[in-house]
Scaffold this motif. Structure first.
Motif, PDB file in Angstrom:
ATOM      1  N   MET A 142       0.691  -1.328  -0.128  1.00 15.22           N
ATOM      2  CA  MET A 142      -0.189  -0.128   0.077  1.00 15.22           C
ATOM      3  C   MET A 142       0.822   1.169   0.170  1.00 15.22           C
ATOM      4  N   GLU A 143       1.921   1.179   0.810  1.00 17.71           N
ATOM      5  CA  GLU A 143       2.934   2.481   0.781  1.00 17.71           C
ATOM      6  C   GLU A 143       3.351   2.814  -0.580  1.00 17.71           C
ATOM      7  N   GLN A 144       3.751   1.375  -1.135  1.00 17.19           N
ATOM      8  CA  GLN A 144       4.580   1.592  -2.535  1.00 17.19           C
ATOM      9  C   GLN A 144       3.416   2.347  -3.595  1.00 17.19           C
ATOM     10  N   VAL A 145       2.348   1.659  -3.477  1.00 13.26           N
ATOM     11  CA  VAL A 145       1.359   2.191  -4.486  1.00 13.26           C
ATOM     12  C   VAL A 145       1.033   3.831  -4.059  1.00 13.26           C
ATOM     13  N   LYS A 146       0.950   4.079  -2.948  1.00 11.77           N
ATOM     14  CA  LYS A 146       0.737   5.513  -2.364  1.00 11.77           C
ATOM     15  C   LYS A 146       1.863   6.409  -3.137  1.00 11.77           C
ATOM     16  N   VAL A 147       2.972   5.923  -2.870  1.00  5.40           N
ATOM     17  CA  VAL A 147       4.306   6.618  -3.497  1.00  5.40           C
ATOM     18  C   VAL A 147       4.026   6.750  -4.875  1.00  5.40           C
ATOM     19  N   GLN A 148       3.794   5.778  -5.670  1.00  2.00           N
ATOM     20  CA  GLN A 148       3.731   5.602  -7.183  1.00  2.00           C
ATOM     21  C   GLN A 148       2.465   6.471  -7.552  1.00  2.00           C
ATOM     22  N   ILE A 149       1.296   6.576  -6.778  1.00  2.00           N
ATOM     23  CA  ILE A 149       0.453   7.477  -7.188  1.00  2.00           C
ATOM     24  C   ILE A 149       0.769   8.944  -7.029  1.00  2.00           C
ATOM     25  N   ALA A 150       1.493   9.285  -6.028  1.00  2.81           N
ATOM     26  CA  ALA A 150       2.165  10.636  -5.908  1.00  2.81           C
ATOM     27  C   ALA A 150       2.999  11.071  -6.932  1.00  2.81           C
ATOM     28  N   VAL A 151       3.793  10.339  -7.165  1.00  7.72           N
ATOM     29  CA  VAL A 151       4.772  10.614  -8.470  1.00  7.72           C
ATOM     30  C   VAL A 151       4.013  10.770  -9.580  1.00  7.72           C
ATOM     31  N   ALA A 152       3.134   9.861  -9.939  1.00  9.40           N
ATOM     32  CA  ALA A 152       2.291  10.027 -11.060  1.00  9.40           C
ATOM     33  C   ALA A 152       1.582  11.598 -11.133  1.00  9.40           C
ATOM     34  N   ASN A 153       1.034  11.664  -9.843  1.00  8.59           N
ATOM     35  CA  ASN A 153       0.338  12.992  -9.739  1.00  8.59           C
ATOM     36  C   ASN A 153       1.159  14.219  -9.984  1.00  8.59           C
ATOM     37  N   ALA A 154       2.203  14.235  -9.465  1.00  9.09           N
ATOM     38  CA  ALA A 154       3.369  15.435  -9.645  1.00  9.09           C
ATOM     39  C   ALA A 154       3.703  15.354 -10.978  1.00  9.09           C
ATOM     40  N   GLN A 155       3.823  14.172 -11.736  1.00  9.50           N
ATOM     41  CA  GLN A 155       4.274  14.319 -13.314  1.00  9.50           C
ATOM     42  C   GLN A 155       3.180  14.949 -13.992  1.00  9.50           C
ATOM     43  N   GLU A 156       1.990  14.738 -13.664  1.00  9.80           N
ATOM     44  CA  GLU A 156       0.871  15.030 -14.454  1.00  9.80           C
ATOM     45  C   GLU A 156       0.807  16.430 -14.136  1.00  9.80           C
ATOM     46  N   LEU A 157       0.946  17.098 -12.941  1.00  6.11           N
ATOM     47  CA  LEU A 157       0.859  18.352 -12.535  1.00  6.11           C
ATOM     48  C   LEU A 157       1.835  19.108 -13.286  1.00  6.11           C
ATOM     49  N   LEU A 158       3.066  18.722 -13.458  1.00  2.00           N
ATOM     50  CA  LEU A 158       4.085  19.446 -14.042  1.00  2.00           C
ATOM     51  C   LEU A 158       4.079  19.398 -15.488  1.00  2.00           C
ATOM     52  N   GLN A 159       3.208  18.487 -16.113  1.00  2.00           N
ATOM     53  CA  GLN A 159       3.191  18.404 -17.548  1.00  2.00           C
ATOM     54  C   GLN A 159       2.090  19.439 -17.911  1.00  2.00           C
ATOM     55  N   ARG A 160       0.875  19.256 -17.230  1.00  2.00           N
ATOM     56  CA  ARG A 160      -0.166  20.187 -17.513  1.00  2.00           C
ATOM     57  C   ARG A 160       0.301  21.704 -17.280  1.00  2.00           C
ATOM     58  N   MET A 161       1.365  22.007 -16.068  1.00  2.00           N
ATOM     59  CA  MET A 161       1.490  23.377 -16.036  1.00  2.00           C
ATOM     60  C   MET A 161       2.422  23.809 -17.302  1.00  2.00           C
ATOM     61  N   THR A 162       3.589  22.968 -17.554  1.00  2.00           N
ATOM     62  CA  THR A 162       4.303  23.167 -18.528  1.00  2.00           C
ATOM     63  C   THR A 162       3.563  23.364 -20.140  1.00  2.00           C
ATOM     64  N   ASP A 163       2.675  22.774 -20.088  1.00  2.00           N
ATOM     65  CA  ASP A 163       1.807  23.020 -21.392  1.00  2.00           C
ATOM     66  C   ASP A 163       1.189  24.247 -21.401  1.00  2.00           C
ATOM     67  N   LYS A 164       0.432  24.422 -20.554  1.00  2.00           N
ATOM     68  CA  LYS A 164      -0.489  25.444 -20.358  1.00  2.00           C
ATOM     69  C   LYS A 164       0.327  26.766 -20.362  1.00  2.00           C
ATOM     70  N   CYS A 165       1.415  26.884 -19.546  1.00  2.00           N
ATOM     71  CA  CYS A 165       2.452  28.253 -19.599  1.00  2.00           C
ATOM     72  C   CYS A 165       3.061  28.257 -20.914  1.00  2.00           C
ATOM     73  N   PHE A 166       3.444  27.563 -21.373  1.00  2.00           N
ATOM     74  CA  PHE A 166       4.321  27.356 -22.613  1.00  2.00           C
ATOM     75  C   PHE A 166       3.359  27.905 -23.721  1.00  2.00           C
ATOM     76  N   ARG A 167       2.290  27.502 -23.938  1.00  2.00           N
ATOM     77  CA  ARG A 167       1.145  27.833 -24.842  1.00  2.00           C
ATOM     78  C   ARG A 167       0.738  29.421 -24.562  1.00  2.00           C
ATOM     79  N   LYS A 168       0.595  29.867 -23.259  1.00  3.84           N
ATOM     80  CA  LYS A 168       0.149  31.100 -23.056  1.00  3.84           C
ATOM     81  C   LYS A 168       1.543  32.023 -23.166  1.00  3.84           C
ATOM     82  N   CYS A 169       2.600  31.750 -22.899  1.00  2.83           N
ATOM     83  CA  CYS A 169       3.814  32.728 -22.788  1.00  2.83           C
ATOM     84  C   CYS A 169       4.661  32.673 -24.016  1.00  2.83           C
ATOM     85  N   ILE A 170       4.766  31.658 -24.785  1.00  3.87           N
ATOM     86  CA  ILE A 170       5.528  31.487 -26.035  1.00  3.87           C
ATOM     87  C   ILE A 170       4.900  31.781 -27.430  1.00  3.87           C
ATOM     88  N   GLY A 171       5.139  32.619 -28.025  1.00  7.56           N
ATOM     89  CA  GLY A 171       4.242  32.728 -29.348  1.00  7.56           C
ATOM     90  C   GLY A 171       4.238  32.368 -30.208  1.00  7.56           C
TER      91      GLY A 171
END
Length: 122
Positions: free
Chosen positions: A25-54
């Motif tokens: 269970m602890e290992q699954v929780k860690v993997q879920i947290a890592v996946a969530n962090a990766q998704e957050l970074l990917q979404r943030m990068t995509d949105k901010c790049f589209r907004k700021c880089i013409g």
């Protein structure tokens, strides 16, 4: 980079190959947290790049560069002023990421608070 996800499953205290449900269970929780962090970074990068880089390219064009100067420090066109100090896309991306993270944290706190209230009412 080794994730460690599968490597420690059977090492739950040397119990003859028995799996430790708590460890799993602890290992699954860690993997879920890592996946969530990766998704957050990917979404943030995509949105901010589209907004700021013409126009992506090898260098910033004049519309993406400003100089700061004078007593007010307000941006001025490249044709005048002191050396380049501010790169608009970099500042835009930094501010966008800050706002995105602030929003994410606010929503996460509200969601966790609601989950706790719902659990208390069960």
């Amino acid at each position: 980079m080794e994730s460690g996800f599968g490597s420690d499953f059977g090492s739950g205290g040397g119990g003859g190959g028995k799996l430790d449900p708590g460890l799993i269970m602890e290992q699954v929780k860690v993997q879920i947290a890592v996946a969530n962090a990766q998704e957050l970074l990917q979404r943030m990068t995509d949105k901010c790049f589209r907004k700021c880089i013409g126009k992506p390219g090898g260098a910033l064009d004049n519309s993406e560069q400003v100089r700061t100067g004078g007593r007010t420090g307000h941006p001025r066109p490249l044709s005048s002023g002191p050396p380049l100090r501010l790169c608009v896309p970099q500042k835009c991306i930094a501010m966008c990421m800050d706002r995105y993270m602030d929003s994410w944290n606010t929503v996460s706190r509200a969601y966790n608070s609601r989950l706790q209230r719902e659990r208390a009412n069960m």
